[in-house]
Design a protein around this motif. Structure first.
Motif, mmCIF file in Angstrom:
data_model
loop_
_atom_site.group_PDB
_atom_site.id
_atom_site.type_symbol
_atom_site.label_atom_id
_atom_site.label_comp_id
_atom_site.label_asym_id
_atom_site.label_seq_id
_atom_site.Cartn_x
_atom_site.Cartn_y
_atom_site.Cartn_z
ATOM 1 N N ASP A 13 0.828 -1.214 0.000
ATOM 2 C CA ASP A 13 0.000 0.000 0.000
ATOM 3 C C ASP A 13 0.860 1.262 0.000
ATOM 4 O O ASP A 13 0.483 2.270 -0.600
ATOM 5 C CB ASP A 13 -0.948 0.023 1.195
ATOM 6 C CG ASP A 13 -2.183 -0.827 0.983
ATOM 7 O OD1 ASP A 13 -2.479 -1.164 -0.183
ATOM 8 O OD2 ASP A 13 -2.842 -1.167 1.977
ATOM 9 N N ASP A 17 -0.417 2.470 -3.068
ATOM 10 C CA ASP A 17 -1.580 3.193 -2.532
ATOM 11 C C ASP A 17 -2.872 2.657 -3.139
ATOM 12 O O ASP A 17 -3.660 3.392 -3.744
ATOM 13 C CB ASP A 17 -1.445 4.695 -2.742
ATOM 14 C CG ASP A 17 -2.482 5.477 -1.956
ATOM 15 O OD1 ASP A 17 -3.069 4.913 -1.017
ATOM 16 O OD2 ASP A 17 -2.701 6.660 -2.274
ATOM 17 N N ARG A 18 -3.097 1.362 -2.988
ATOM 18 C CA ARG A 18 -4.251 0.671 -3.572
ATOM 19 C C ARG A 18 -5.584 1.221 -3.085
ATOM 20 O O ARG A 18 -6.567 1.204 -3.805
ATOM 21 C CB ARG A 18 -4.189 -0.824 -3.249
ATOM 22 C CG ARG A 18 -2.995 -1.525 -3.844
ATOM 23 C CD ARG A 18 -2.949 -2.955 -3.437
ATOM 24 N NE ARG A 18 -2.635 -3.059 -2.014
ATOM 25 C CZ ARG A 18 -2.442 -4.201 -1.377
ATOM 26 N NH1 ARG A 18 -2.558 -5.340 -2.012
ATOM 27 N NH2 ARG A 18 -2.143 -4.215 -0.102
ATOM 28 N N LYS A 19 -5.639 1.701 -1.864
ATOM 29 C CA LYS A 19 -6.909 2.173 -1.295
ATOM 30 C C LYS A 19 -7.017 3.697 -1.327
ATOM 31 O O LYS A 19 -7.950 4.263 -0.786
ATOM 32 C CB LYS A 19 -7.054 1.663 0.142
ATOM 33 C CG LYS A 19 -7.103 0.155 0.213
ATOM 34 C CD LYS A 19 -7.166 -0.322 1.636
ATOM 35 C CE LYS A 19 -7.118 -1.838 1.666
ATOM 36 N NZ LYS A 19 -6.986 -2.352 3.011
ATOM 37 N N HIS A 20 -6.045 4.338 -1.923
ATOM 38 C CA HIS A 20 -6.022 5.800 -2.053
ATOM 39 C C HIS A 20 -6.153 6.503 -0.699
ATOM 40 O O HIS A 20 -6.914 7.453 -0.555
ATOM 41 C CB HIS A 20 -7.113 6.273 -3.027
ATOM 42 C CG HIS A 20 -7.043 5.595 -4.348
ATOM 43 N ND1 HIS A 20 -6.019 5.798 -5.244
ATOM 44 C CD2 HIS A 20 -7.851 4.680 -4.918
ATOM 45 C CE1 HIS A 20 -6.207 5.049 -6.300
ATOM 46 N NE2 HIS A 20 -7.314 4.356 -6.136
ATOM 47 N N ASN A 21 -5.398 6.003 0.274
ATOM 48 C CA ASN A 21 -5.441 6.644 1.591
ATOM 49 C C ASN A 21 -4.051 6.998 2.115
ATOM 50 O O ASN A 21 -3.896 7.296 3.293
ATOM 51 C CB ASN A 21 -6.200 5.763 2.593
ATOM 52 C CG ASN A 21 -5.538 4.421 2.823
ATOM 53 O OD1 ASN A 21 -4.525 4.112 2.226
ATOM 54 N ND2 ASN A 21 -6.116 3.609 3.684
ATOM 55 N N SER A 23 -1.435 9.719 1.859
ATOM 56 C CA SER A 23 -1.225 11.076 1.359
ATOM 57 C C SER A 23 0.267 11.398 1.275
ATOM 58 O O SER A 23 1.096 10.777 1.936
ATOM 59 C CB SER A 23 -1.907 12.085 2.276
ATOM 60 O OG SER A 23 -1.238 12.132 3.525
ATOM 61 N N ASP A 24 0.587 12.389 0.462
ATOM 62 C CA ASP A 24 1.975 12.851 0.359
ATOM 63 C C ASP A 24 2.479 13.338 1.713
ATOM 64 O O ASP A 24 3.633 13.108 2.070
ATOM 65 C CB ASP A 24 2.091 13.977 -0.661
ATOM 66 C CG ASP A 24 1.892 13.494 -2.086
ATOM 67 O OD1 ASP A 24 2.015 12.274 -2.337
ATOM 68 O OD2 ASP A 24 1.607 14.338 -2.960
ATOM 69 N N GLY A 62 -3.720 -2.084 -10.593
ATOM 70 C CA GLY A 62 -3.889 -0.654 -10.345
ATOM 71 C C GLY A 62 -4.035 0.158 -11.612
ATOM 72 O O GLY A 62 -4.640 1.221 -11.630
#
Length: 64
Positions: A13, A17-21, A23-24, A62
């Motif tokens: 992850d 960042d498979r779950k888009h959680n 952050s930079d 992805g």
């Protein structure tokens, strides 16, 4: 000094960042903790092995 151990799903992850959680800002904060020796990252050999085994399929999923 704190030690942080990461399992395969968390490691993947962080890369994809498979779950888009992820952050930079979170990544930057994590890197700063590593840079200032506030934490040490522990990645077991099995996690490296599993990540190498599954990373290509995760990357291709992805992209879809």
């Amino acid at each position: 000094m704190r030690y942080v151990m990461i399992d395969t799903n968390i490691f993947i992850d962080m890369i994809i960042d498979r779950k888009h959680n992820v952050s930079d800002k979170l990544v930057e904060s994590f890197i700063k903790l590593l840079d200032y020796d506030e934490i040490k990252l522990v990645i077991p050999a099995i996690v490296v092995h599993e990540t190498n085994k599954h990373i290509d399929e995760q990357l291709s999923e992805g992209i879809k």
